[in-house]
Each structure stands twice: as structure tokens, then as C-alpha cells.
Design an enzyme around this catalytic site. Structure first.
Site, short mmCIF file in Angstrom:
data_model
loop_
_atom_site.label_atom_id
_atom_site.label_comp_id
_atom_site.label_asym_id
_atom_site.label_seq_id
_atom_site.Cartn_x
_atom_site.Cartn_y
_atom_site.Cartn_z
N SER A 1 2.12 -5.46 4.47
CA SER A 1 1.31 -4.56 3.66
C SER A 1 1.26 -4.95 2.19
O SER A 1 0.23 -4.77 1.54
CB SER A 1 1.84 -3.13 3.80
OG SER A 1 3.20 -3.09 3.47
N ILE A 2 2.37 -5.45 1.64
CA ILE A 2 2.36 -5.74 0.21
C ILE A 2 2.54 -7.23 -0.10
O ILE A 2 2.40 -7.63 -1.24
CB ILE A 2 3.45 -4.94 -0.52
CG1 ILE A 2 4.84 -5.44 -0.14
CG2 ILE A 2 3.31 -3.46 -0.29
CD1 ILE A 2 5.93 -4.92 -1.02
N LYS B 1 8.31 -15.31 -0.20
CA LYS B 1 7.56 -14.05 -0.10
C LYS B 1 6.79 -13.84 -1.40
O LYS B 1 7.38 -13.84 -2.49
CB LYS B 1 8.53 -12.90 0.14
CG LYS B 1 7.88 -11.54 0.31
CD LYS B 1 8.94 -10.49 0.62
CE LYS B 1 8.33 -9.11 0.82
NZ LYS B 1 9.37 -8.09 1.12
N ASP C 1 14.00 0.16 5.92
CA ASP C 1 12.74 -0.26 6.55
C ASP C 1 13.06 -1.12 7.78
O ASP C 1 12.50 -2.20 7.96
CB ASP C 1 11.90 -1.05 5.53
CG ASP C 1 10.42 -1.05 5.90
OD1 ASP C 1 10.02 -0.25 6.76
OD2 ASP C 1 9.67 -1.85 5.32
#
Length: 511
Positions: A132-133, A150, A285
Site C-alpha cells: 500500500s505505501i 523498500k 501488522d
């Protein structure tokens, strides 16, 4: 400040997106859905070509990053949203449409401020995961190490800010509707979610969280945290040790590789309890896309953007609540809720204990697959309403993570009994923290710390009350009221002189 019309427009647009992808079909067909809500769902899809099979992941992805986060959580709960919906939502975890590599390369160059060739000998342009990000690219450092890079998706910060702005507006409208909505504290909940998001968008914070979690998990060697490459990490780029493993979402591959799935489920539950109860710092998460099985039936975790913290007092309460539910000691569970202030003091402890028993007893001893989760959640919600319990935003991350961990553990071992899996750890921790040995140790530590502070305390007293000097002590003087006339010391002096003159004249007359 965003206008109300803008917020309304966004909400209507999001509802339309859900309807176009068939994501509201279940709401339309559910007989328990209020009639006005069913009508709104039908209106939202007017003129749209709704697919025969709902495309939940596509709908959440079209709405934006904040909605994707919600979809990732729902993907872990097939018992709540259904097997088909959960399977489709799994695509949100790392199968989103990637950003072109040229855009990612430019973002990395801007973030590092130096040529990428000085840091990496090779970066694969096709991402291994797009979430998502951020999206992740496999790379090799100039010193030959395999790493994962990342990179924050360009523009994602603005997307999150707009969505959360509208969520806050909608929450404020919801609170104004009724006291029941106010009890749920939606505005404070959204504000808490906003803080989580801001931390997740800062990759240096994420790297620090991974490093701190790795230190705490040395007691659980079967739960692995990859190492951070600090020299190749910035606020928008994080470089981390490469993990070769099988995602816990790929059950067929796990079975083919010969992994002990019940063992993996127990390792996951124990690692979560270690983080949440023993350390008070946990990975918040832990969905299937962020967990990998490694040789030796170990589990590796990635993506440390959302982390939770619980202070020791709350952890003791949590452990006692869990242990009370496991052992059926509902009276103690009720007492803890009152001690923690979760239930207002004007309610009766025994009544609350009976309400908890009505929810807990039917579930004890059952594997998750045999539990009616929907009925249990409905019963728990009724309890919170009947006993005026307000939402506790500081516990939302913990509740969210418990839902995720339960979902992942159940996907690995449908017959798992979470109470039985948690009982040994919780019992031992309570014994270590609240047993007689722990009480004696805490008292000794507190007394020793008090003794070590005594010299400093004496020095502070001496500084405040110094020893007398060579002059004799002054005689005590009678306290006399001082009057200020006219607001100025000049007039006080005149008044004092007048008074002295009067006293002298009187003395002469008396002689």
C-alpha cells in the site's frame, strides 16, 4: 481546511467504487441489514456493470492506501468476511500494481543524494512486492550482500493525508448523531490511526523499530527479525537483509515443503505473546504477507512500519484478563476491568462477571473453526454497550493485531485452540511478574534504589539549610504587619517616620 462538500463527495465516491466492484452485494442480500442501508447500496450501483464475482481487492485499491490497510486486516478473517472475500483481499498484501522502476529509481536517487552505483552493484527493476505505501526490490550491495530495498511510493503521503482528513470529518459527524456513537469515540480512534500512519511513512523509524524488536526477540530464536543496513537507509528508503522463505499465506507450498503447520501456528502465537505481554513492544501488522516460513520451522517477519506499545501496568492487566478467561475466573477478569477503569465504577462487578461468563463459557475448549466468532463479537459489543464501556484507542493496535494473529494461526492450523496455546506462556509470565518471588524482588529493588538516593537527599537538605557561620545567631524579631499606602514606597517611608515621631513624643510626656 477542507470543505464539508469535499468530504461528502469523497464518501459518495468511495461508496460508488465499492458498489461498482460488487463489494456491497453482501450488504444488499443480508436480511439483517437495515432497509435504508440496503436502499443506499442499490442506489450506489445504479448504471454500473457489477461483476458476478465481487472484486474486493480492486475496490479497496481504487479507494486508496488507507482503505488498503483495512482490506489487509480483513484478509486475515475469513470467518468474518467469508473465504472468497478473504482470498481475494490477500492480493492487497503484496500484489498491487507497481510503480514504474524509473519513478522508483528517481525517488531513491533523490533520497540518497548520491549515485546508486556507489551503494548497490545490482538492483532488480521488477519489484518482488508492491504494497500500500511502498514496493520492494531485490538488490546486491557493493560488498556482495543480498538485500531487500523498500522504497516509499511517490505521492502516498498526500493520499493518506486526504483520506484521513475525510475519515476524521466523517467520525465527527458520527459522534454528533447519538450518545452511543460518542461512546465508541470514533474521532479519537481516527486520530490514533493517523499517528500510526505518520510513523509508518518514516522508514528510519521503521528501521529503528526492527532493530529494537530484534533485541527483544532473542528469547524466541524461532521468530527471526532481519538485520537493517543503516548505511543504505533513509526516511524514504530502507535496506534490510534478504529473507528466503515461503509466505505463510501459501499453505500448499508449506505443506509440499514439509513444514510443521501446527508448530508454526504455536510459534506465531508465542512470539506475539512474548512481544505484547512480556516486552510491551509488538509487531502490529502481522498478516500473512509479512510472515515467512524458514527452514527449521522458524518464522521471519518483515514490514515494521506499524508497531504497538503497552506499559507494564496495562500488560499485567492484559495477562490477568487472558489467564482469567482461559481458566474461567470471570470474577477476577471483571475486577481487573474495574481496576483499569474500563468499566465505570457505578456498575456492579458481579453482574459484569456474569455477563463475561455468558460469552466465555460457550467458547472454552473449542477450536477456532468451531467457534461462532460473529455471535461472540455481537455478545461482546452488547456487553460494552450495557456497561457503558468506552473505546480504548491505546488498545486498538493490540486488538487489531490479535485479530490478525488469530487469523494467520487458524489458516495454518484450523484445529488450534488459542486458549490452550496461550495458557503456558501467560501462566509463566504471571508467575514471574506477580508471584511471591517477584513481589519480594520488586520490594528489594525499590528499597535499594531508595538507599542509593539517600546521599543525594542529604546533600540537597544541606544546601537548603546550610551550617551557621561565625556570627552569632540573630535574635528572633516579632512579626509586624506592613501597610502600603498610596501604592508607593515613598508614602510608606513618610508614614513610618510619622509613627516614630508620635511614639517619641508620647515617651517624653510620660517622663
Amino acid at each position: 481546511m477542507t470543505a464539508s462538500t469535499t468530504h461528502v463527495w469523497r464518501l459518495l465516491k468511495w461508496g460508488r467504487i465499492l458498489a461498482r466492484h460488487g463489494a456491497l452485494r453482501g450488504i444488499e442480500r443480508d436480511p439483517n441489514t437495515p432497509a435504508p442501508v440496503r436502499r443506499l447500496a442499490r442506489i450506489a450501483r445504479l448504471g454500473a456493470r457489477v461483476p458476478e464475482v465481487p472484486r474486493y481487492a480492486d475496490a479497496f485499491q481504487a479507494i486508496g492506501p488507507a482503505a488498503i490497510k483495512l482490506g489487509q486486516t480483513l484478509a486475515t478473517r475469513p470467518d468474518l468476511v467469508g473465504e472468497d472475500a478473504a482470498h481475494d483481499l490477500l492480493r492487497l498484501q503484496d500484489q498491487l500494481s507497481p510503480v514504474p522502476y524509473a519513478t522508483i529509481e528517481a525517488a531513491m536517487l533523490a533520497s540518497f543524494g548520491k549515485p546508486l552505483e556507489t551503494l548497490f552493484s545490482r538492483i532488480e527493476p521488477i519489484p518482488v512486492g508492491a504494497a500500500s505505501i511502498a514496493q520492494v526490490h531485490r538488490a546486491v550491495t557493493t560488498d556482495g550482500r543480498q538485500v531487500a530495498v523498500k522504497v516509499l511510493r511517490p505521492g502516498v503521503e498526500d493520499d493518506f493525508a486526504r483520506a484521513i482528513d475525510t475519515y476524521s470529518w466523517a467520525a465527527a459527524q458520527l459522534e454528533a448523531l447519538s450518545p452511543e456513537a460518542m461512546r465508541l469515540r470514533p474521532r479519537l480512534t481516527i486520530e490514533t490511526f493517523k499517528r500510526w500512519t505518520l510513523r509508518e511513512l518514516n522508514f528510519r523509524r521503521e528501521a529503528a523499530s526492527a532493530s529494537e524488536l530484534a533485541e527483544g526477540m532473542t528469547a524466541e530464536p524461532d521468530f527471526v527479525i532481519p538485520a537493517i543496513d543503516w548505511a543504505r537507509s533513509t526516511n524514504k528508503v530502507m535496506t534490510i537483509e534478504w529473507i528466503d522463505g515461503i509466505k505463510l499465506s501459501d499453505r500448499p507450498a508449506l505443506v509440499a515443503a514439509g513444514y510443521d503447520l501446527p508448530g508454526l501456528a504455536n510459534t506465531l502465537v508465542r512470539a506475539f505473546l512474548r512481544q505484547a505481554i512480556a516486552d510491551g513492544f509488538f509487531h502490529a501488522d502481522m498478516h500473512q504477507g509479512n510472515l515467512f516460513a524458514l527452514p527449521g520451522n522458524r518464522i521471519a517477519a518483515i514490514d515494521f512500519g506499524i508497531m504497538g506499545r503497552i506499559d507494564r501496568r496495562a500488560r499485567v492487566w492484559l495477562a490477568e484478563i487472558l489467564y482469567g478467561l482461559i481458566t474461567g475466573n470471570y470474577k477476577r477478569v471483571a475486577e481487573i476491568h474495574f481496576e483499569a477503569g474500563y468499566v465505570p465504577a457505578y456498575h456492579d462487578v458481579a453482574e459484569f462477571a456474569t455477563a463475561l461468563r455468558a460469552v466465555g463459557e460457550p467458547m472454552r475448549g473449542l477450536p477456532v473453526k468451531d467457534m461462532s466468532i460473529g455471535m461472540m463479537l455481537d455478545s461482546l459489543f452488547s456487553i460494552t454497550r450495557d456497561f457503558d464501556m468506552v473505546t480504548q484507542p491505546h488498545l486498538l493496535l493490540l486488538q487489531k493485531t490479535m485479530v490478525m494473529v488469530e487469523g494467520v494461526a487458524t489458516s495454518l492450523n484450523p484445529d488450534i485452540n488459542l486458549w490452550e496455546a496461550a495458557e503456558p506462556f501467560v501462566r509463566d509470565w504471571i508467575r514471574g511478574e506477580l508471584g511471591p518471588e517477584a513481589m519480594i524482588a520488586d520490594r528489594l529493588i525499590a528499597d535499594f534504589q531508595t538507599l542509593t538516593r539517600l546521599p543525594e537527599l542529604v546533600r540537597r537538605i544541606e544546601a537548603h539549610y546550610p551550617a551557621p557561620g561565625g556570627a552569632p545567631p540573630t535574635m528572633p524579631l516579632r512579626e509586624i504587619e506592613v501597610i502600603r499606602i498610596g501604592g508607593g514606597w515613598r508614602y510608606m517611608a513618610v508614614a513610618l517616620a510619622t509613627a516614630l515621631t508620635s511614639v517619641g513624643a508620647t515617651w517624653l510626656l510620660l517622663r
